[in-house]
Design a protein around this motif. Structure first.
Motif, PDB file in Angstrom:
ATOM      1  N   UNK A  25       0.800  -1.274  -0.099  1.00 36.51           N
ATOM      2  CA  UNK A  25      -0.019   0.074  -0.057  1.00 36.51           C
ATOM      3  C   UNK A  25       0.979   1.304   0.115  1.00 36.51           C
ATOM      4  N   UNK A  26       2.129   1.232   0.800  1.00 33.62           N
ATOM      5  CA  UNK A  26       2.907   2.423   0.905  1.00 33.62           C
ATOM      6  C   UNK A  26       3.631   2.587  -0.429  1.00 33.62           C
ATOM      7  N   UNK A  27       3.949   1.409  -1.012  1.00 38.07           N
ATOM      8  CA  UNK A  27       4.452   1.566  -2.167  1.00 38.07           C
ATOM      9  C   UNK A  27       3.762   2.018  -3.473  1.00 38.07           C
ATOM     10  N   UNK A  28       2.645   1.745  -3.551  1.00 33.49           N
ATOM     11  CA  UNK A  28       1.424   2.350  -4.513  1.00 33.49           C
ATOM     12  C   UNK A  28       1.267   3.582  -4.227  1.00 33.49           C
ATOM     13  N   UNK A  29       1.276   4.137  -3.113  1.00 31.32           N
ATOM     14  CA  UNK A  29       0.851   5.579  -2.777  1.00 31.32           C
ATOM     15  C   UNK A  29       1.982   6.302  -2.944  1.00 31.32           C
ATOM     16  N   UNK A  30       3.150   5.708  -2.817  1.00 35.42           N
ATOM     17  CA  UNK A  30       4.543   6.615  -3.030  1.00 35.42           C
ATOM     18  C   UNK A  30       4.521   6.731  -4.743  1.00 35.42           C
ATOM     19  N   UNK A  31       4.238   5.531  -5.387  1.00 38.21           N
ATOM     20  CA  UNK A  31       4.130   5.815  -6.882  1.00 38.21           C
ATOM     21  C   UNK A  31       3.264   6.895  -7.505  1.00 38.21           C
ATOM     22  N   UNK A  32       1.898   6.941  -6.682  1.00 35.55           N
ATOM     23  CA  UNK A  32       0.998   7.840  -7.058  1.00 35.55           C
ATOM     24  C   UNK A  32       1.570   9.266  -6.833  1.00 35.55           C
ATOM     25  N   UNK A  43       4.788  10.207  -6.500  1.00 37.60           N
ATOM     26  CA  UNK A  43       5.785  10.643  -7.603  1.00 37.60           C
ATOM     27  C   UNK A  43       5.186  11.029  -8.857  1.00 37.60           C
ATOM     28  N   UNK A  44       4.237  10.349  -9.286  1.00 37.53           N
ATOM     29  CA  UNK A  44       3.482  10.955 -10.704  1.00 37.53           C
ATOM     30  C   UNK A  44       2.878  12.252 -10.387  1.00 37.53           C
ATOM     31  N   UNK A  45       2.229  12.460  -9.182  1.00 37.48           N
ATOM     32  CA  UNK A  45       1.534  13.875  -9.021  1.00 37.48           C
ATOM     33  C   UNK A  45       2.408  14.954  -9.152  1.00 37.48           C
ATOM     34  N   UNK A  46       3.636  14.872  -8.262  1.00 36.92           N
ATOM     35  CA  UNK A  46       4.837  15.823  -8.425  1.00 36.92           C
ATOM     36  C   UNK A  46       5.240  15.932  -9.775  1.00 36.92           C
ATOM     37  N   UNK A  47       5.530  15.043 -10.362  1.00 37.39           N
ATOM     38  CA  UNK A  47       5.975  15.064 -11.738  1.00 37.39           C
ATOM     39  C   UNK A  47       5.099  15.901 -12.830  1.00 37.39           C
ATOM     40  N   UNK A  48       3.944  15.347 -12.761  1.00 36.82           N
ATOM     41  CA  UNK A  48       2.733  15.862 -13.654  1.00 36.82           C
ATOM     42  C   UNK A  48       2.495  17.494 -13.397  1.00 36.82           C
ATOM     43  N   UNK A  49       2.403  17.603 -11.991  1.00 33.88           N
ATOM     44  CA  UNK A  49       2.093  18.933 -11.695  1.00 33.88           C
ATOM     45  C   UNK A  49       3.221  20.026 -12.182  1.00 33.88           C
ATOM     46  N   UNK A  50       4.580  19.407 -11.804  1.00 31.95           N
ATOM     47  CA  UNK A  50       5.825  20.377 -11.882  1.00 31.95           C
ATOM     48  C   UNK A  50       5.932  20.582 -13.642  1.00 31.95           C
ATOM     49  N   UNK A  51       5.749  19.224 -14.549  1.00 37.18           N
ATOM     50  CA  UNK A  51       6.046  19.658 -15.938  1.00 37.18           C
ATOM     51  C   UNK A  51       4.812  20.266 -16.530  1.00 37.18           C
ATOM     52  N   UNK A  52       3.637  20.135 -16.029  1.00 36.73           N
ATOM     53  CA  UNK A  52       2.400  20.654 -16.986  1.00 36.73           C
ATOM     54  C   UNK A  52       1.861  21.938 -16.273  1.00 36.73           C
ATOM     55  N   UNK A  53       2.271  22.253 -15.252  1.00 38.49           N
ATOM     56  CA  UNK A  53       1.766  23.547 -14.526  1.00 38.49           C
ATOM     57  C   UNK A  53       2.776  24.396 -13.895  1.00 38.49           C
ATOM     58  N   UNK A  54       3.589  24.023 -13.093  1.00 35.78           N
ATOM     59  CA  UNK A  54       4.640  25.100 -12.630  1.00 35.78           C
ATOM     60  C   UNK A  54       6.019  24.224 -12.045  1.00 35.78           C
ATOM     61  N   UNK A  55       7.126  24.757 -12.630  1.00 31.52           N
ATOM     62  CA  UNK A  55       8.181  24.011 -12.119  1.00 31.52           C
ATOM     63  C   UNK A  55       8.758  24.495 -11.000  1.00 31.52           C
ATOM     64  N   UNK A  56       9.530  23.645 -10.231  1.00 34.56           N
ATOM     65  CA  UNK A  56      10.333  24.051  -9.081  1.00 34.56           C
ATOM     66  C   UNK A  56      11.638  23.176  -8.970  1.00 34.56           C
ATOM     67  N   UNK A  57      12.652  23.961  -8.313  1.00 32.84           N
ATOM     68  CA  UNK A  57      13.747  23.306  -8.730  1.00 32.84           C
ATOM     69  C   UNK A  57      13.934  21.718  -8.212  1.00 32.84           C
ATOM     70  N   UNK A  58      13.389  21.174  -7.106  1.00 32.31           N
ATOM     71  CA  UNK A  58      13.702  19.918  -6.604  1.00 32.31           C
ATOM     72  C   UNK A  58      12.663  18.912  -7.090  1.00 32.31           C
ATOM     73  N   UNK A  59      11.832  19.284  -8.055  1.00 33.36           N
ATOM     74  CA  UNK A  59      10.768  18.493  -8.540  1.00 33.36           C
ATOM     75  C   UNK A  59      11.121  16.820  -9.080  1.00 33.36           C
ATOM     76  N   UNK A  60      12.090  16.913  -9.943  1.00 33.13           N
ATOM     77  CA  UNK A  60      12.506  15.711 -10.348  1.00 33.13           C
ATOM     78  C   UNK A  60      13.151  14.861  -9.315  1.00 33.13           C
ATOM     79  N   UNK A  61      13.956  15.643  -8.205  1.00 29.83           N
ATOM     80  CA  UNK A  61      14.525  14.757  -7.210  1.00 29.83           C
ATOM     81  C   UNK A  61      13.314  14.167  -6.136  1.00 29.83           C
ATOM     82  N   UNK A  62      12.273  14.785  -6.162  1.00 25.40           N
ATOM     83  CA  UNK A  62      11.389  14.313  -5.265  1.00 25.40           C
ATOM     84  C   UNK A  62      10.433  13.333  -5.818  1.00 25.40           C
TER      85      UNK A  62
END
Length: 208
Positions: A162-169, A171-190
């Protein structure tokens, strides 16, 4: 498992560090290396059966998706398809371990999260709208089934999945928001840290 775990953590840390401040070659090398190490870790599981191959196949699909993201933009559609397949395989893996149950607050929360994510990025997706929408839906179903398993049988195995699946979700939220709405410096690392931790916890469930 100890040395394999250390190798996975060290390789993942090198990639996450490179995503934040390191050279490009370091990202190209250590992302596939980390996934390969996770594959080897999964194959060393003490109780390895036919269902466990779903996790192996999910990791392989993710590795293909990672490779496709390094190619020009026209390959993003295929990368989304590979990640969709990875999450589908994980979903089947979780589904094979649960009985029929329904904990209604979990899908409700996931629907709200999915709706907010789509609302934030929808206008920027352009021709990728339907593929990304389908991928988000598949990821939410994966987390839902993993969570249902945990709420039905609160074991260490279920919690790790459950924790693994939640973390994958996450990570995808952070990536999508940063790439399609607003970038921030640590987005790829997070997003990368969530990505590797999520896959690791799903592999870890094979050991519990």
């Amino acid at each position: 498992m100890l040395w394999s775990f250390i190798a996975v953590c060290f390789s993942a840390w090198l990639y996450v560090d490179a995503s934040y401040r390191g050279p490009v070659w370091q990202r190209w090398v250590f992302k596939p290396v980390t996934i390969i190490l996770l594959l080897l870790l999964a194959l060393q599981a003490p109780i390895f059966n036919s269902i466990s191959y779903l996790v192996i196949a999910g990791l392989c699909a993710s590795m293909i998706g990672d490779a496709l993201t390094l190619l020009p933009r026209q390959r993003i559609l295929y990368a989304v398809g590979a990640f969709f397949l990875s999450h589908l395989l994980y979903t089947i893996y979780f589904a094979t371990q649960m009985t029929l149950s329904f904990f209604w607050p979990l899908p409700l929360v996931l629907l709200v999260i999915g709706a907010l994510l789509i609302a934030v990025i929808w206008s920027r997706l352009e021709e990728l709208r339907m593929p990304v929408l389908t991928f988000i839906g598949m990821t939410l179903v994966m987390v839902w089934l993993a969570g249902e398993q945990w709420f039905l049988r609160p074991t260490s195995t279920a919690l790790s999945g459950f924790l693994g699946a939640a973390l994958l979700l996450t990570g995808n939220i952070v990536w999508m928001v940063s790439h399609y709405r607003r970038r921030f410096r640590a987005d790829n690392a997070i997003s990368s840290a969530c990505y590797f931790a999520g896959h690791f916890l799903i592999v870890r469930s094979l050991y519990l």
